[in-house]
Structure formats: structure tokens, C-alpha cells
Design a protein around this motif. Structure first.
Motif, PDB file in Angstrom:
ATOM      1  N   THR A 368       0.821  -1.204   0.000  1.00 53.96           N
ATOM      2  CA  THR A 368       0.000   0.000   0.000  1.00 53.96           C
ATOM      3  C   THR A 368       0.858   1.258   0.000  1.00 53.96           C
ATOM      4  O   THR A 368       0.576   2.225  -0.712  1.00 53.96           O
ATOM      5  CB  THR A 368      -0.934   0.004   1.229  1.00 53.96           C
ATOM      6  OG1 THR A 368      -1.699  -1.209   1.242  1.00 53.96           O
ATOM      7  CG2 THR A 368      -1.880   1.189   1.184  1.00 53.96           C
ATOM      8  N   VAL A 369       1.934   1.235   0.788  1.00 51.92           N
ATOM      9  CA  VAL A 369       2.773   2.416   0.963  1.00 51.92           C
ATOM     10  C   VAL A 369       3.630   2.698  -0.266  1.00 51.92           C
ATOM     11  O   VAL A 369       3.881   3.860  -0.613  1.00 51.92           O
ATOM     12  CB  VAL A 369       3.664   2.242   2.210  1.00 51.92           C
ATOM     13  CG1 VAL A 369       4.752   3.313   2.270  1.00 51.92           C
ATOM     14  CG2 VAL A 369       2.820   2.276   3.475  1.00 51.92           C
ATOM     15  N   SER A 370       4.096   1.670  -0.957  1.00 45.49           N
ATOM     16  CA  SER A 370       5.108   1.839  -2.004  1.00 45.49           C
ATOM     17  C   SER A 370       4.663   2.760  -3.138  1.00 45.49           C
ATOM     18  O   SER A 370       5.503   3.382  -3.792  1.00 45.49           O
ATOM     19  CB  SER A 370       5.512   0.477  -2.579  1.00 45.49           C
ATOM     20  OG  SER A 370       4.401  -0.165  -3.191  1.00 45.49           O
ATOM     21  N   SER A 371       3.367   2.862  -3.373  1.00 46.13           N
ATOM     22  CA  SER A 371       2.895   3.739  -4.450  1.00 46.13           C
ATOM     23  C   SER A 371       3.017   5.212  -4.087  1.00 46.13           C
ATOM     24  O   SER A 371       3.008   6.075  -4.961  1.00 46.13           O
ATOM     25  CB  SER A 371       1.433   3.420  -4.798  1.00 46.13           C
ATOM     26  OG  SER A 371       0.597   3.634  -3.665  1.00 46.13           O
ATOM     27  N   SER A 372       3.151   5.519  -2.792  1.00 46.76           N
ATOM     28  CA  SER A 372       3.252   6.904  -2.339  1.00 46.76           C
ATOM     29  C   SER A 372       4.671   7.308  -1.971  1.00 46.76           C
ATOM     30  O   SER A 372       5.071   8.451  -2.183  1.00 46.76           O
ATOM     31  CB  SER A 372       2.343   7.126  -1.117  1.00 46.76           C
ATOM     32  OG  SER A 372       1.002   6.810  -1.407  1.00 46.76           O
ATOM     33  N   ALA A 373       5.421   6.373  -1.403  1.00 49.95           N
ATOM     34  CA  ALA A 373       6.779   6.679  -0.956  1.00 49.95           C
ATOM     35  C   ALA A 373       7.647   5.448  -1.177  1.00 49.95           C
ATOM     36  O   ALA A 373       7.527   4.469  -0.427  1.00 49.95           O
ATOM     37  CB  ALA A 373       6.779   7.076   0.518  1.00 49.95           C
ATOM     38  N   PRO A 374       8.529   5.457  -2.165  1.00 50.12           N
ATOM     39  CA  PRO A 374       9.357   4.277  -2.435  1.00 50.12           C
ATOM     40  C   PRO A 374      10.417   4.006  -1.377  1.00 50.12           C
ATOM     41  O   PRO A 374      11.018   2.935  -1.370  1.00 50.12           O
ATOM     42  CB  PRO A 374      10.000   4.594  -3.786  1.00 50.12           C
ATOM     43  CG  PRO A 374       9.935   6.074  -3.914  1.00 50.12           C
ATOM     44  CD  PRO A 374       8.723   6.516  -3.172  1.00 50.12           C
ATOM     45  N   VAL A 375      10.660   4.984  -0.493  1.00 48.81           N
ATOM     46  CA  VAL A 375      11.616   4.814   0.604  1.00 48.81           C
ATOM     47  C   VAL A 375      10.917   5.142   1.915  1.00 48.81           C
ATOM     48  O   VAL A 375      10.229   6.163   2.020  1.00 48.81           O
ATOM     49  CB  VAL A 375      12.843   5.736   0.446  1.00 48.81           C
ATOM     50  CG1 VAL A 375      13.772   5.616   1.647  1.00 48.81           C
ATOM     51  CG2 VAL A 375      13.600   5.408  -0.836  1.00 48.81           C
ATOM     52  N   VAL A 376      11.060   4.262   2.916  1.00 55.01           N
ATOM     53  CA  VAL A 376      10.497   4.540   4.231  1.00 55.01           C
ATOM     54  C   VAL A 376      11.537   4.252   5.306  1.00 55.01           C
ATOM     55  O   VAL A 376      12.364   3.340   5.170  1.00 55.01           O
ATOM     56  CB  VAL A 376       9.229   3.702   4.522  1.00 55.01           C
ATOM     57  CG1 VAL A 376       8.078   4.143   3.640  1.00 55.01           C
ATOM     58  CG2 VAL A 376       9.501   2.219   4.389  1.00 55.01           C
ATOM     59  N   LEU A 377      11.488   5.046   6.370  1.00 59.19           N
ATOM     60  CA  LEU A 377      12.255   4.753   7.571  1.00 59.19           C
ATOM     61  C   LEU A 377      11.370   3.935   8.499  1.00 59.19           C
ATOM     62  O   LEU A 377      10.167   4.154   8.590  1.00 59.19           O
ATOM     63  CB  LEU A 377      12.687   6.038   8.274  1.00 59.19           C
ATOM     64  CG  LEU A 377      13.427   7.096   7.446  1.00 59.19           C
ATOM     65  CD1 LEU A 377      13.900   8.235   8.345  1.00 59.19           C
ATOM     66  CD2 LEU A 377      14.593   6.483   6.704  1.00 59.19           C
ATOM     67  N   SER A 378      11.970   2.987   9.199  1.00 58.70           N
ATOM     68  CA  SER A 378      11.215   2.115  10.093  1.00 58.70           C
ATOM     69  C   SER A 378      11.985   1.898  11.381  1.00 58.70           C
ATOM     70  O   SER A 378      13.214   1.778  11.377  1.00 58.70           O
ATOM     71  CB  SER A 378      10.956   0.764   9.411  1.00 58.70           C
ATOM     72  OG  SER A 378      10.414  -0.162  10.325  1.00 58.70           O
ATOM     73  N   GLY A 379      11.248   1.829  12.490  1.00 59.52           N
ATOM     74  CA  GLY A 379      11.855   1.516  13.782  1.00 59.52           C
ATOM     75  C   GLY A 379      11.798   0.044  14.110  1.00 59.52           C
ATOM     76  O   GLY A 379      12.070  -0.352  15.246  1.00 59.52           O
ATOM     77  N   GLN A 380      11.481  -0.775  13.114  1.00 59.30           N
ATOM     78  CA  GLN A 380      11.221  -2.199  13.327  1.00 59.30           C
ATOM     79  C   GLN A 380      12.398  -2.930  13.950  1.00 59.30           C
ATOM     80  O   GLN A 380      12.219  -3.878  14.691  1.00 59.30           O
ATOM     81  CB  GLN A 380      10.852  -2.849  11.985  1.00 59.30           C
ATOM     82  CG  GLN A 380      10.444  -4.296  12.061  1.00 59.30           C
ATOM     83  CD  GLN A 380       9.017  -4.503  12.562  1.00 59.30           C
ATOM     84  OE1 GLN A 380       8.390  -3.569  13.039  1.00 59.30           O
ATOM     85  NE2 GLN A 380       8.516  -5.709  12.464  1.00 59.30           N
ATOM     86  N   GLN A 381      13.627  -2.494  13.677  1.00 56.57           N
ATOM     87  CA  GLN A 381      14.802  -3.207  14.174  1.00 56.57           C
ATOM     88  C   GLN A 381      15.405  -2.573  15.426  1.00 56.57           C
ATOM     89  O   GLN A 381      16.523  -2.916  15.827  1.00 56.57           O
ATOM     90  CB  GLN A 381      15.874  -3.238  13.066  1.00 56.57           C
ATOM     91  CG  GLN A 381      15.454  -3.969  11.807  1.00 56.57           C
ATOM     92  CD  GLN A 381      15.705  -5.468  11.903  1.00 56.57           C
ATOM     93  OE1 GLN A 381      15.885  -5.991  12.978  1.00 56.57           O
ATOM     94  NE2 GLN A 381      15.707  -6.141  10.766  1.00 56.57           N
ATOM     95  N   ALA A 382      14.671  -1.661  16.061  1.00 51.02           N
ATOM     96  CA  ALA A 382      15.226  -0.942  17.212  1.00 51.02           C
ATOM     97  C   ALA A 382      15.562  -1.872  18.370  1.00 51.02           C
ATOM     98  O   ALA A 382      16.463  -1.585  19.165  1.00 51.02           O
ATOM     99  CB  ALA A 382      14.257   0.144  17.669  1.00 51.02           C
TER     100      ALA A 382
END
Length: 616
Positions: A368-382
Motif C-alpha cells: 500500500t505504501v510503495s505507491s506513495s513513498a518508495p523509501v520509508v524509515l522504520s523503527g522495526q529493528q530498534a
């Protein structure tokens, strides 16, 4: 970012083999929807699908450096070189002339200047293949923390490589053979560093490189965690931690396309919004895009699920920092879409996972996100920083003789582990998954670097942090990178940098804060950046939308699988137990566990049949 595939052969003439490598690369085309290229010679063929983030127009790959019309080196790059501008300036000082502003050319010329020593100069997240035409040598390099995958399999006369196993499996001479340890890996909540589930196929280990010549294959480590004294005070520790995070955020915003943040409203992702917003405003850029996943209806399940919903906390941060916020509300039925479900094994780097609900929800979010922003920052690995993997805050789990997340889920699902409830008893007895995971645990703990004389709680705290990196992180990375990249999305984890992980690895577990209590490094570092309700929010895992009665479509698929009788998965499951589950009405307190068990059977059906897996 992108997907690559290649074939090196020191005896066969590969000139006519472009179509074979094109097919191999085509298997990972979803990782690079922005362009395709292929380079071939008698000894090497390399294909690459690119997601263009830097030098969108001029950075095509594979990139070739020539001299007097003759190729010197050919490079395929998946990932990001965060210090490419600094390296470019240094290389210009050594007399290199550049024809693009892309990162691949920087890596190619760094290799020409410094040879394999160039690897120690690269700061970023990457998987790299460099074919040195001059010496007919292939160099495969993975980043220090293994955040980008590259698989390789030696052949009698060379090697095959690719971004995912499916690229290698597309070669006509490679069969999907899985031995018992590979099956154990596929069914366990863990990943063995440096290994895939397929026989003879390896996943390049974090902090390693591989050199392939006509004489053979040599793998070597170039980076590892080190135990060292920590001289900093509590105040200096918090300040240094914040400086490292801010530098990581700034480096990951350096792209030529829109950037967003996956915002949960927890401390980790909210801090990324605070720091990224400030950096973007200083550059005069547009409002930061933020994205939150939420589910319609009630969520229930075992203790590893969400403690509180993300949406209200994410909305608070979006208002606080003026982001362009999107709340993605999903009905559970959307995640039972047969097309989404039946392509999950391919999106998970070609293997089943016991944590299928998390994988499906993350993939839906990324698509869903990739069509709006091809790059995202994530805290998933914090959680890597301080041993924050699942089960790490549970004393019974951390005191067990296995990985904490294995113990945690065994006590909440099945003795053999999450997702194993419908597997055949004789299979589980033969594989002995608890014993296998315990052996893997002991091997990992034995490798932990410690200070001289370090014992007791201090040593155990260090072991748990190490387990987070070389156990939990290995597992999460295989799926996180696969699920994001198959959606054409480049996810960047500012908390997951070698500098940050190395610094946190040596912070004393019993360091005290200004109030005399245990130091919460993140809270101390971010106190002036985030609202109190966010700083005090109890950590809550990624949402999966576990409703009390979900899974009707999956139950129907399981019933059809049993009725038809032709599935290869039937040899591995307890058919009587599956029928009993189907005949019983759904029970809210078991809904999540039952769905996980059913999904494992459906994944095994898709994997064994779709990949023509041969178990040996």
C-alpha cells in the motif's frame, strides 16, 4: 535497491546464456521495477532489476567500468551506500573521473582503487556482486549487519548467485532439495546464519565477503561485534546515542525520491519522525509522509500481540510534527485474499514462516505504501540495541536453555513451537525441533565476545544482546527485507547501524540514570523531542489484526486440501487433527493459534508443490 542474478563458469562458454540469467533475474524483478539490464561475456553473465533512488536517470546497472574500450569490472548493487558522496570526493582526489552520480559507480571505482579493502570503507546497507574481468574473479559482499540478502551456490565449474533463492532455483541445473536440517529451519522460529533451507545454497553471512576464482570459493569475515569497556557517563551515553541516531536518520534521507516513515506511535518510530521532520525542514523539503496500519474490529490473541492500538498514538505524533499522515485501516478479510496468501512463500525468500500473520500484515502495508513513498524509515529493528527480541523481557524465557523467543512461543502455543500444531507426531519426533533450537542456541552463546572476567548478570545481559543480533535479527531480516522489497519498497532502519549496535553492545546493563534508577537510554536521549504519553507508552508489537473468529477462508482451503488428497503437504501433517479442528467451532481464545497452524499447512502445500521441493 534492486534484485540481481548471475552465473559464473570457468569452463563453459556463457555467451549464449543470456536467456538463462534473464530468467533467473526475472524471478526477482519485483524488487526493482525501475529498470533492467544484463551484461554478458564468455565467463560471466549478470542481470539486474533496479529500484532507482539515486541518479534515477543515469544509474543503470549492471555498471561497467571500461578502459580503452575494454571492461575492467562489472558491478551489481542492491542497497544504499550512505557515504557515497564522501567516497566520490576521495576517489576524484585519486584521479577517477565519474560519468554518473550513482552509487554503483562509486563502489566500482572504490574497488579499482583499493581492491577488497574498499569494503571496510563502505557505510550502508548493501549486497554487492563485482566481477573483475581482469583476473576473472567474483567478489560477493554483504553489509555488516546482513540487511540485504545475497545467496550463492557453487557448481562444479563456477557459481550461481542471486538476491533470493528463487533466482538460483530458476537455473536448469539447480533442484530444490531440502535436507532434514533445512526442514527444521523452515519449521522453526529461527534462521541459521550463512545458510538457506536448500541443500548446498548459502546466504552470505552478515559482515562477510566471498571471493570466487577458478580455484574455488573462499568466504571471510570483515566485521564483527567486539566487547569493550564503556567509559561514558549516563549523560554522555544518552547524548552519544542520540547523535548516532540523528546521523543515521540524516544519511537515510539522502535520496532523489519521496521518503516516508512507518509510524506506530511508539518511541522508536516517533523519534524517527521527530528527527526526520527537523532535517527535511532544514532542507526546505515538503511535509514528511507517515503511514500507520490499523485494523477494523476487535483484536485478540496471546501475549505476543499488541498491547494497545497504534492509531491514536500515531495521530498524536502526526499532529505534533505536522506530517502528511495516512492511516491504513484494513479489514481482516483483506488479508485472506487468495492471491496475497498464495504468494506469501515467494515473498518470504522462498520458505515458510511460523509467524505468517505478521508477514501477511507487513506485506499488505508495504504494498500500500510503495505507491506513495518508495523509501520509508522504520523503527522495526530498534530492539537489536539492548536485546529487545520477543521474550527478552520475560524471565522464564531468558532463563531457558534455548532462544528466548522460542521458549516464549512454545509456552503459548505448542511444545514443538509456533505453527506446528497440525504437523504429524512422527515427523515432530524425528525432527525434534526443541532440541534442534537448543543446539543452535548453545552454538550462538558460545560465540559471544565478552570482557575478561565478565560473569553473572553482566555476561548474561551481553549474551541476550548478542542473541538479538545473531539470532532474532537473522530471522527478522530475512522476512522484513523480503516482504518490503517484493513490494518495490526500500525500508531503511536507522537504529540498525554497525555504529549504533556496537555502541549499545557495550553499555553496562546496570547503568543508572539521573534519578538513580536504571538508565532508559532512549527516553533520556529523546526527552526533549517527544510528548510524555509517547515516551511512557508500553512497547507494543507490530499489529496483525487477529480477530476472535477470523480465518474462515483459510479453513475452507484446508478442508479442500484434505478432501482433494493430492497435496505433498499431506505427508507431513496430522490429518486427523486437522479434521478435528475443522469440525470444531472456532474458539476466540484459540483463534490466533489455530490460524497459525492452518497457515503453516497451507504454506507447506504452496512451498512443496510450487517449488517442487524434494525432501531428503
Amino acid at each position: 535497491m534492486g534484485g540481481m542474478a548471475g552465473w559464473i563458469d570457468y569452463q563453459r562458454d556463457l555467451t549464449p546464456a543470456r536467456d538463462i540469467v534473464a530468467t533467473m533475474a526475472g524471478r526477482v524483478a519485483w524488487r526493482g521495477p525501475g529498470g533492467y539490464g544484463i551484461w554478458s561475456s564468455p565467463r560471466a553473465v549478470i542481470g539486474h532489476h533496479r529500484l532507482a533512488l539515486v541518479d534515477v536517470e543515469g544509474g543503470a546497472q549492471p555498471f561497467v567500468v571500461e578502459e580503452d574500450g575494454r571492461p575492467l569490472v562489472v558491478i551489481a548493487l542492491d542497497g544504499d551506500i550512505h557515504n557515497h558522496r564522501e567516497l566520490r570526493a576521495a576517489l576524484k582526489g585519486h584521479g577517477h573521473d565519474f560519468r554518473t552520480s550513482g552509487e554503483a559507480e562509486v563502489v566500482a571505482r572504490a574497488y579499482l582503487e583499493w581492491g577488497t579493502e574498499c569494503v571496510s570503507r563502505l557505510d550502508g546497507v548493501f549486497a554487492i556482486a563485482i566481477w573483475d574481468v581482469r583476473g576473472e574473479e567474483l567478489l560477493l559482499v554483504g553489509d555488516r549487519l546482513g540487511l540485504r540478502s545475497i545467496y550463492y551456490q557453487p557448481t562444479p565449474t563456477g557459481v550461481l548467485f542471486g538476491s533470493e533463492p528463487k533466482a538460483l532455483l530458476a537455473h536448469p541445473e539447480i533442484d530444490a532439495v531440502v535436507e532434514e536440517d533445512g526442514l527444521r529451519d523452515a519449521l522453526s522460529f529461527t534462521v541459521v546464519p550463512g545458510r538457506s533451507v536448500y541443500k548446498d545454497m548459502r546466504r552470505l553471512n552478515q559482515g562477510h565477503l566471498v571471493r570466487i576464482t577458478a580455484g574455488g570459493v573462499k568466504e571471510q569475515r570483515y566485521w564483527t561485534l567486539e566487547a569493550a569497556p564503556h567509559p561514558d557517563s549516563a549523560a554522555r551515553t544518552a547524548a552519544t546515542w542520540r547523535e548516532l541516531l540523528e546521523a543515521a536518520v540524516h544519511a537515510r534521507l539522502d535520496v532523489d525520491v519521496p521518503v516516508g516513515v512507518l509510524l506506530s506511535g511508539g518511541v522508536d518510530s516517533s523519534a524517527l519522525v521527530a528527527l526526520a521532520t527537523r532535517a527535511i525542514r532544514e532542507r526546505g523539503g515538503p511535509a514528511l509522509r507517515t503511514f500507520t496500519l490499523d485494523f477494523a474490529g476487535t483484536q485478540t490473541g496471546p501475549g505476543l500481540l499488541q498491547v494497545s492500538r497504534d492509531a491514536p498514538h500515531a495521530a498524536m505524533i502526526a499532529r505534533e510534527f505536522g506530517t502528511d499522515h495516512t492511516e491504513i485501516v484494513v479489514d481482516r478479510a483483506e488479508l485472506e485474499d487468495p492471491v496475497l496468501q498464495r504468494t506469501m512463500v515467494a515473498a518470504q525468500q522462498d520458505r515458510p514462516t511460523p509467524t505468517s500473520d505478521f508477514a501477511i500484515a507487513l506485506r499488505h502495508l508495504c504494498r500500500t505504501v510503495s505507491s506513495s513513498a518508495p523509501v520509508v524509515l522504520s523503527g522495526q529493528q530498534a530492539g537489536l540495541m539492548f536485546g529487545g527480541a520477543l521474550g527478552m523481557s520475560d524471565e522464564q524465557s531468558t532463563g531457558s536453555a534455548t532462544f528466548p523467543w522460542i521458549s516464549f512461543t512454545q509456552r503459548r502455543t505448542h511444545r514443538s513451537g509456533i505453527g506446528t500444531g497440525l504437523l504429524a507426531p512422527d515427523l515432530l519426533e524425528r525432527l525434534d525441533l526443541p532440541g534442534y533450537c537448543a543446539r543452535r542456541y548453545r552454538e550462538t552463546v558460545e560465540a559471544v565476545p565478552v570482557l575478561k572476567g565478565e560473569t553473572g548478570p553482566a555476561r548474561r545481559a551481553r549474551e541476550l544482546r548478542y542473541l538479538s543480533l545473531y539470532g532474532w535479527h537473522e530471522y527478522v531480516t530475512v522476512f522484513d527485507t523480503g516482504l518490503t522489497q517484493t513490494a518495490g519498497l526500500s525500508a531503511r532502519w536507522p537504529y540498525c547501524t554497525p555504529e549504533m549496535i556496537q555502541y549499545c553492545f557495550n553499555i553496562p546493563y546496570d547503568m543508572k540514570g539521573a534519578d538513580g534508577g536504571p538508565l532508559n537510554v532512549a527516553a533520556a536521549a529523546l526527552r526533549d523531542d517527544l510528548p510524555e504519553p509517547i515516551l511512557n507508552r508500553t512497547p507494543s508489537p507490530f499489529p496483525i489484526g487477529a480477530g476472535p473468529h477470523g480465518g474462515a477462508a483459510m479453513r475452507e482451503r484446508l478442508a479442500t486440501l484434505i478432501k482433494d488428497g493430492g497435496s505433498p503437504a499431506l505427508d507431513l501433517i496430522d490429518v486427523a487433527a486437522a479434521r478435528k479442528l475443522l469440525d470444531s467451532p472456532p474458539r476466540p481464545e484459540r483463534a490466533w493459534r489455530d490460524r497459525t497452524d492452518i497457515h503453516m499447512v497451507l504454506q507447506l502445500d504452496a512451498w512443496l508443490g510450487g517449488y517442487r521441493v524434494r525432501l531428503v
